[in-house]
Structures are given as structure tokens and as C-alpha cells.
Design an enzyme around this catalytic site. Structure first.
Site, short mmCIF file in Angstrom:
data_model
loop_
_atom_site.label_atom_id
_atom_site.label_comp_id
_atom_site.label_asym_id
_atom_site.label_seq_id
_atom_site.Cartn_x
_atom_site.Cartn_y
_atom_site.Cartn_z
N SER A 65 0.84 -1.20 0.00
CA SER A 65 0.00 0.00 0.00
C SER A 65 0.88 1.26 0.00
O SER A 65 0.58 2.24 -0.68
CB SER A 65 -0.92 -0.03 1.22
OG SER A 65 -1.47 1.24 1.44
N TRP A 78 2.16 1.71 -3.40
CA TRP A 78 1.10 2.20 -4.28
C TRP A 78 1.06 3.73 -4.25
O TRP A 78 0.82 4.38 -5.27
CB TRP A 78 -0.26 1.64 -3.82
CG TRP A 78 -1.42 2.17 -4.61
CD1 TRP A 78 -1.93 1.66 -5.76
CD2 TRP A 78 -2.21 3.34 -4.33
NE1 TRP A 78 -2.98 2.42 -6.21
CE2 TRP A 78 -3.18 3.46 -5.35
CE3 TRP A 78 -2.20 4.29 -3.31
CZ2 TRP A 78 -4.12 4.48 -5.38
CZ3 TRP A 78 -3.14 5.32 -3.36
CH2 TRP A 78 -4.08 5.41 -4.37
N HIS A 79 1.31 4.30 -3.05
CA HIS A 79 1.21 5.75 -2.92
C HIS A 79 2.31 6.48 -3.71
O HIS A 79 2.12 7.61 -4.11
CB HIS A 79 1.25 6.17 -1.45
CG HIS A 79 -0.07 5.99 -0.78
ND1 HIS A 79 -0.48 4.80 -0.26
CD2 HIS A 79 -1.09 6.86 -0.57
CE1 HIS A 79 -1.69 4.94 0.25
NE2 HIS A 79 -2.09 6.17 0.09
N GLY A 80 3.44 5.85 -3.88
CA GLY A 80 4.47 6.53 -4.65
C GLY A 80 5.75 5.72 -4.74
O GLY A 80 6.05 4.92 -3.85
N PHE A 98 -0.69 10.37 -7.24
CA PHE A 98 -0.62 8.91 -7.13
C PHE A 98 -1.33 8.25 -8.31
O PHE A 98 -1.41 7.09 -8.43
CB PHE A 98 -1.23 8.44 -5.81
CG PHE A 98 -0.62 9.13 -4.62
CD1 PHE A 98 0.76 9.31 -4.55
CD2 PHE A 98 -1.38 9.62 -3.59
CE1 PHE A 98 1.34 9.97 -3.48
CE2 PHE A 98 -0.82 10.26 -2.50
CZ PHE A 98 0.55 10.44 -2.46
#
Lengths: 320, 477
Positions: free
Chosen positions: B318, B321-323, B477
Site C-alpha cells: 500500500s 502504491w502511494h508513490g 498517485f
């Protein structure tokens, strides 16, 4: 201004403030020199400085130099919100016909839906004043809740914050201007990173304050000198312009020459090396670097400005 | 195109006018056309990307459903998943991967200068690829039927209110809405407008005002402990109002089109544990990771040890996923550890569990708030070196003046965040009534309440909006 009757006045923002000490420049040039440098200011305010401070003072300097970056001169909208508003009001900016011409009603639409709503609601109530008052109240409440042994007033607390967020405390390479820019309120500054504005050179009086500055200078017998500063170079000490900026600068130089103005550009000066820069395009405040910059600046501009500053003396030193 | 612009207002009015003039099938075509205009407003080539994924996933899903053999079904499934992950990998993570590999090789003396590859990140790519992946998985598992209409499916992928920053919707929730006649009630329009205005208020008043404080603090090269935490608290207000504001504007816009999007936030700062926080914060992403990563990894089915491992892995992903940046990786890992270990702590120390009465609740809410903000520090501080230096700051060496300034900044930001709490009871009740389709929504009292809410929001936007705007954080994102 009225008392000192400077022969040479320099206008600009932190690009000027971090580069030029007027007292030292006066020693080099041999004429009384004055600086009107306001961190975070841009062309709209520079026009007001010229009209409301220089012209209205009756000082009539022979030469007014304006320090600028890239497309500043034809980008009137930049930084014309938030922190500069009190100064605009102090200088009665909104009442100036040139101001209305540049920021005419149609352009309000460009600032977004909220700008449009605000513009049409302003006759009913004064949203700007209300906004400033409410924000100040919120900040004052925060100050009151955190006195911690001090009885300092809100304005002193704001000043304390301003100093803490000063240029010398900012991270390197932020490209930041907001150290000085935040002089009116600690947290209401424009975004720090400077980007170029519209790259089409437009000289119509609705597009920017440049034609109004030229007209004003002509009417009051002043010569305008525009000095483009070298922005922070790359690791090889060179500053490379985008093709669009090069074309813009060519057009600007031709136009200024046609209008009887002076124009100097230090962008391609190899002696302005990367080590001299701190925090984006600002020059370091170290004594040696300041002296080096000033000597370099004077060597560059003296051939063009000396005939204006001292009409009876011929310029002697060649440009570097 | 951004929601807080005159372009969007005009765009939405035009879309609505055309939309209500056409029958259902035409309405979906209008949504697709509008979504492509919205998405291609700045970079038209992004449209190719979204077009390709739409066609690919639509075809693969039909292929899966029509497959006579399991092997063929699997092939379609893995092709669909592979294409989506490949797109995400190339556009989002390739530069990060190359940069790190070349840095390692350079440090080992195997390269003379590190490579630097910059690939433009198309806005919203993480959102629409995740939505497409969930569709492929759901069709493969037989949870939803493959959508036979390319129009309906393209509407599902590209629906402009939620395309760029979510909520990440599921096919099971959205496709039935796109395939049936839209029934719009007057109270939907009223509440849609109020949601739009409330979202705009959150963005331009609360988020942008707090952003000024947070940006200032995070530009300091020599922050003290209190100043840094003043900035972190401001960032906590900013990111909540920013993302929640976006979501409400998305939900408001969608409701005007007769489409209901899922809620993404449920007052996360009132959570009593990190696990609860993630059930209240960015709920569409949390449930996505739960359903498509945590449960397939085994979830809690194989003992506590494996459950904790699965939680850490899920939150690590996760974070990624954000960056594509180490601070997000650290942030994800930190949350994984918190969520995994909190129940263990609660077993041993009663106050961490649901004990201690009101004082216990206050303690847990405050502790969770502090822990989440420690996470925000990791999230906001992009330089790992600077993050380490921030974490090493000593609160006891900071002078009183720094505490004064840090405290003032924090309180200022919290004041801007106050409407988030003040509107809370009204919003909660309202959401419950809307969910239930309650007839009371049509009463004059609710009409009056909505009109008052809209007027307050509008007045706040005009009189208190921050002059310095900023982009939505989740756009990156």
C-alpha cells in the site's frame, strides 16, 4: 526619496535585495543611489513603485533600473494575490487606470470560478477585507493560546515567525523566494518555486505593465534600464534558456531598444558560478561573493548607464 | 481539469444539460466523451493509455467468461492482470527501479555515473488500473458477470468524477448503475450541490490554508521539534481536508448525474486504533488491499504469525502504491507493523483494548492520532536523510520561542480544521438518510437545512478561501 534626490534608483524583489547593496553601488557609480526592493514583488508592484513612489515624490532620478527574471515583465498576474495585497492597497493600486486596464473584468474569469464569484459578490460585501480580518483573528487566537511567558502582541509574534522562516533557515535548492516574500504575514506567501510565465512577448497595454512603465518614464524624463539576472546555473555553471525564452528575450531586447531603454543580461556570464548561489536564484550573502557580484555587475552595466548617470563623463570600462 | 476551476463548472453544466436530454445509452456515451475531455484536458496522449486498458480488460473479461477450459480462462486472467500491472510498473515504478539499481551499481564501482530515467506519470493511473484489476479478479472468481457492453464498461473505467483520485470503485457496485435507467430525485440534486460546495470548502479553505503552514515548515532546513510537529499537525489537517474534499466533490458531481459513489472517509481521526483508522481512511483503497492482497495472501486463516506477516506485506505494498519513493515504502511498512502489533499489545495492556471507559477512549483516540501523524511525517518528508534528522530532533532542547511558534502554527491549522468536526453530526445523519432513501429528505426541514448548508459553504468559500491554491495531493498517485 524626496530628500535624497537619488540619481539612480533600482527596483526589484529578492533578486535585487540579495545582489545589490545601494551604498556600495553608489561608491562605484559616484552618484546617489537608492533601492526599492520588496521580496516577493513582481511587475505590477514595480509599476506602482515607479508611479506612486518615484514619480509622485518628484525626485526625478536620471535612471531607474529594474531587476527581473525571464518573463517577469509581461506576466502581471504573478504574485498578485495574498501577501502583496496590503501593499497594493497602500499604494492605491486598484484605483490606477493602468491597473484596471491590465486586470480588467474579463481577466477575472481566468482566475477561476471562485474569482468570478468573488468579483461579482464584492459589491455586496468586501470579501478581501473579510478574508484578511478572519485570517488575522484565527492567527491571533493561536498566538493568545500559545503565549508561553511572552506578552508580545500579534504583530510581534508575526515578525518572530517571519524571522524564523527567513531565507537563511530554508532548505537549500528549494528555489525559494519566500524567505523575504513573507514580510506581511508569516504564512501567507506565494508558492516558493518560481516558474516561467507566458512566453509570448506581447506589448499591448492590456497584456502587461511594461508599456505603462515605458510611457510613464518617457513622460517624466527618466531612462529605464532593465537588467535580466542570471538564474541559478547547472553544475557546469551555465544557464541554458529554453528556445521559447531565447526568442522572447530577443523580442524584448529589440522592443526596449526601440523605446529608448537600456537592457543588460547577465545570463551568459560564466563568472557567475553555481557556488555563488543559495536557495534557488538568490546570491549568497557572504561578503566576498557580494563584492564579486557587485564588481561584476558594475563592470557589465557601467558602459551603458554611465552616460545617463553622468552625461558629461564618457564610459571607460569595457563590458566583460 | 481540476474541480476548483471555472472550466470544470462550465464543463459540468454542459455535461448535465446534454446528459438529461438523452436516453440511458446516450447518457453513457456522454459520460465517456466528457470523461475523455476531462482526462485529456492537459495531456491528450493519456487517452491512448486509458483506451488501451479499457479495450484490453473488456476483451479479457469476456474471454474469461466464455472460456471452455480453466487454462484458457487463466490465460485471459493473467493477460489482463499482467497488462495493468505492466502499465503501472512502467509509468510509475520503472524510473525508481532503474535509479536505485544504478545507484547500487555505482556505489559498487560497476558504473561511473547513475542513470536517471524520468517517465511522466499519467494522473490517476494508480486508481484506474486498480479498478480494472479488481474487475478482472471479480470476473475470474465469478463474483460479477463480464460486461458485454463496451459502452458500459468504458463508462465504468473512465467515469470522470472519480477517474483521477477515486474512490476506487468495484464493478459490482458501478456496472448495475450504468446499465439501468437513471432516476434523479430533487433531493439528489440538492444534496449533490451541497456535497460539491462542502468539498470545495474543504479544499480551498481548510486544505489550502493548512498547506501554507505545512509547506512553510517542511521548507525549513533547521526545524526544531515543536515547529516540525506544528507542521505535521497542519499537514494532517491538509491531507484529510484535501482528499476528503476531492471525494465529496466527486460524489457530488456523480450524484448530479444520478450515480452514487462509495464513501471514502468516516472521520478517521476519531479512530481508537491504527486498524480502525484504516477502516475509516481511504476506505476504497483499504478494502481493495484487503480483498485483493491480504485475503489472497491467507489473511488471518493460518495463525497469528502469518496474519501479522500478511498485514505487513499488504501495508508495504500500500505504501508503494502511494508513490515510487523510499519514504512511502517506510510509511507503508510502519503502518503494517502498527496494525499487526496493536492487537498483541491490546491483549496484554487492557487500555489498548476496548477498556477504561471514557478516559480509555480519549487515550486511545489521542494515541492513534499521534501515531498516525508520525506516519504523516514519513509521508510528507520525501528525503529519507531529512526524515532521519527529523526523527532525531530532541524536544527538550527546543527553546520556549520555538514551542510558542510551533504551538501557534498547530492551533492555527486546527482552527481551520474545526468545520470538519462541527459539520460531523449533520453529515452523519444526512448520509444515513440518503443511504436509506428516507422520505424525510424531501421535507421542508431538510430542504431548509440543505439551503443553509450550501449558503454557509458558499459564504465560507468566498470570504475565507486561501488565496494561494495547491493541487490535490492524491493527483500525484
Amino acid at each position: 526619496m524626496k530628500q535624497q534626490k537619488p540619481v539612480w534608483v533600482l527596483i526589484g524583489n529578492s533578486m535585487l535585495n540579495t545582489r545589490i547593496d545601494p551604498a556600495q553601488l553608489a561608491t562605484l557609480s559616484g552618484v546617489p543611489t537608492k533601492k526599492i526592493g520588496k521580496g516577493g514583488s513582481q511587475s505590477a508592484l514595480w509599476f506602482l513603485f515607479l508611479k506612486k513612489i518615484i514619480v509622485e515624490s518628484g525626485a526625478r532620478p536620471a535612471l531607474v533600473t529594474i531587476f527581473f527574471r525571464d518573463t517577469d515583465l509581461t506576466w502581471p498576474e504573478i504574485r498578485m494575490s495574498g501577501m502583496n495585497e496590503p501593499l497594493v492597497k497602500e499604494l492605491d493600486g486598484h484605483a490606477q487606470p493602468e491597473w484596471k486596464q491590465v486586470f480588467e473584468e474579463a481577466k477575472v474569469l481566468e482566475s477561476g470560478a471562485l474569482g468570478w464569484i468573488k468579483h461579482h459578490l464584492s459589491p455586496l460585501f468586501a470579501p478581501d477585507e473579510l478574508n484578511a480580518t478572519m485570517r488575522r483573528q484565527i492567527q491571533n487566537r493561536a498566538f493568545r493560546a500559545t503565549r508561553l511567558g511572552t506578552e508580545a502582541a500579534g504583530s510581534e509574534r508575526r515578525m518572530e515567525l517571519n524571522q524564523r522562516f527567513g531565507l537563511e533557515h530554508l532548505r537549500r535548492d528549494l528555489g525559494s523566494d519566500f524567505g523575504e516574500a513573507s514580510s506581511s504575514t508569516a504564512i501567507a506567501s506565494d508558492p516558493g518555486v518560481y516558474e516561467d510565465g507566458p512566453m509570448t512577448f506581447d506589448v499591448s497595454p492590456e497584456a502587461s505593465f511594461l508599456p505603462h512603465m515605458l510611457k510613464l518614464a518617457k513622460e517624466h524624463g527618466m531612462v529605464l534600464h532593465f537588467h535580466r539576472i542570471k538564474r541559478k546555473p547547472d553544475a557546469d555553471h551555465l544557464r541554458r534558456d529554453l528556445p521559447a525564452i531565447s526568442s522572447y528575450m530577443e523580442a524584448l531586447a529589440i522592443h526596449l531598444k526601440e523605446q529608448g531603454c537600456l537592457f543588460t543580461d547577465e545570463t551568459n556570464d560564466p563568472s557567475l558560478v553555481l557556488d555563488m548561489y543559495v536557495d534557488g536564484d538568490h546570491i549568497s550573502s557572504q561578503d566576498e561573493i557580494q563584492k564579486q557580484y557587485l564588481a561584476n555587475f558594475w563592470a557589465r552595466v557601467s558602459p551603458v548607464v554611465t552616460p545617463i548617470l553622468k552625461p558629461s563623463v564618457n564610459a571607460s570600462s569595457p563590458a566583460p | 481539469m481540476i474541480f476548483q476551476s471555472i472550466e470544470y463548472l462550465l464543463f459540468l453544466v454542459c455535461v448535465l444539460a446534454l446528459y438529461y436530454w438523452l436516453p440511458r445509452r446516450g447518457q453513457n456515451v456522454v459520460i465517456i466523451a466528457a470523461s475523455y475531455v476531462f482526462y485529456g484536458w492537459v495531456h491528450q496522449w493519456y487517452l491512448i493509455l486509458i483506451g488501451i486498458t479499457t479495450l484490453f480488460d473488456w476483451g479479457c473479461a469476456i474471454g474469461m467468461e466464455d472460456s471452455k477450459t480453466q487454462a484458457r480462462k487463466k490465460a485471459f486472467f493473467y493477460t489482463s492482470i499482467g497488462v495493468n500491472l505492466a502499465i503501472l510498473g512502467v509509468f510509475k515504478y520503472f524510473g525508481f527501479f532503474v535509479e536505485n539499481v544504478s545507484a547500487v551499481l555505482t556505489s559498487m564501482g560497476l558504473m561511473t555515473s547513475p542513470w536517471l530515467i524520468k517517465i511522466a506519470l499519467p494522473a490517476g493511473i494508480s486508481f484506474f488500473t486498480f479498478q480494472s484489476v479488481s474487475y478482472a479478479v471479480d470476473v475470474y472468481q465469478g463474483k460479477v458477470k463480464a460486461c458485454r457492453s463496451i459502452i458500459d464498461y468504458a463508462t465504468f473505467v473512465s467515469f470522470f468524477p472519480q477517474l483521477v483520485a477515486g474512490p476506487i470503485e468495484r464493478a459490482g457496485h458501478m456496472l448495475p448503475q450504468y446499465s439501468q435507467e437513471r432516476v434523479i430525485h430533487l433531493h439528489d440534486i440538492r444534496s449533490g450541490i451541497v456535497l460539491l460546495l462542502w468539498g470545495l470548502f474543504q479544499k480551498v479553505v481548510i486544505a489550502d490554508s493548512s498547506a501554507l503552514i505545512a509547506d512553510k515548515v517542511f521548507s525549513l532546513g533547521d526545524p526544531s521539534f515543536p515547529l516540525l510537529w506544528g507542521g505535521v499537525i497542519a499537514f494532517g489537517v491538509q491531507i484529510y481536508a484535501d482528499f476528503s474534499g476531492y471525494t465529496d466533490m466527486a460524489r457530488g458531481s456523480a450524484r448530479l448525474l444520478g450515480i452514487e459513489l462509495c464513501a471514502n472517509f468516516n472521520h478517521p481521526y476519531l479512530s481508537q486504533s491504527p486498524g480502525e483508522f484504516w477502516r475509516r481512511w481511504h476506505m476504497s483503497l483499504s478494502t481493495w488491499f484487503r480483498d485483493y492482497v491480504y485475503i489472497p495472501l491467507g489473511g488471518s486463516r493460518h495463525g497469528e504469525g502469518k496474519m501479522m506477516r500478511n498485514l505487513v506485506v499488504t501495508f508495504f505494498l500500500s505504501g508503494l502504491w502511494h508513490g515510487a519513493s523510499w519514504n512511502y515504502v517506510i510509511w507503508g511498512f510502519y503502518h503494517g507493523v502498527l496494525v499487526a502489533f496493536w492487537p498483541q499489545l491490546a491483549k496484554r495492556v487492557p487500555i489498548f483494548a476496548d477498556k477504561g471507559g471514557a478516559l480509555g477512549t480519549i487515550f486511545r483516540v489521542m494515541l492513534t492520532y499521534v501515531l498516525m501523524h508520525l506516519g504523516w511525517l514519513m509521508f510528507r518528508e520525501h528525503s529519507v536523510a531529512m526524515l532521519m534528522s527529523d526523527l532525531a530532533l530532541n524536544p527538550f532542547t527546543a527553546p520556549a520561542a520555538e514551542w510558542r511558534m510551533g504551538g501557534a502554527l498547530a492551533i492555527e491549522a486546527l482552527q481551520y480544521g474545526l468545520p470538519l468536526i462541527l459539520f460531523l453530526p449533520l453529515l452523519q445523519r444526512w448520509n444515513l438518510l440518503i443511504k436509506a432513501g428516507d422520505e424525510r429528505l424531501q421535507s421542508w426541514r431538510w430542504t431548509l437545512a440543505q439551503a443553509a448548508a450550501a449558503a454557509i459553504c458558499l459564504y465560507g468559500i468566498v470570504s475565507l478561501r486561501c488565496e494561494v491554491g495547491s493541487d490535490f495531493i492524491y493527483f500525484q498517485f
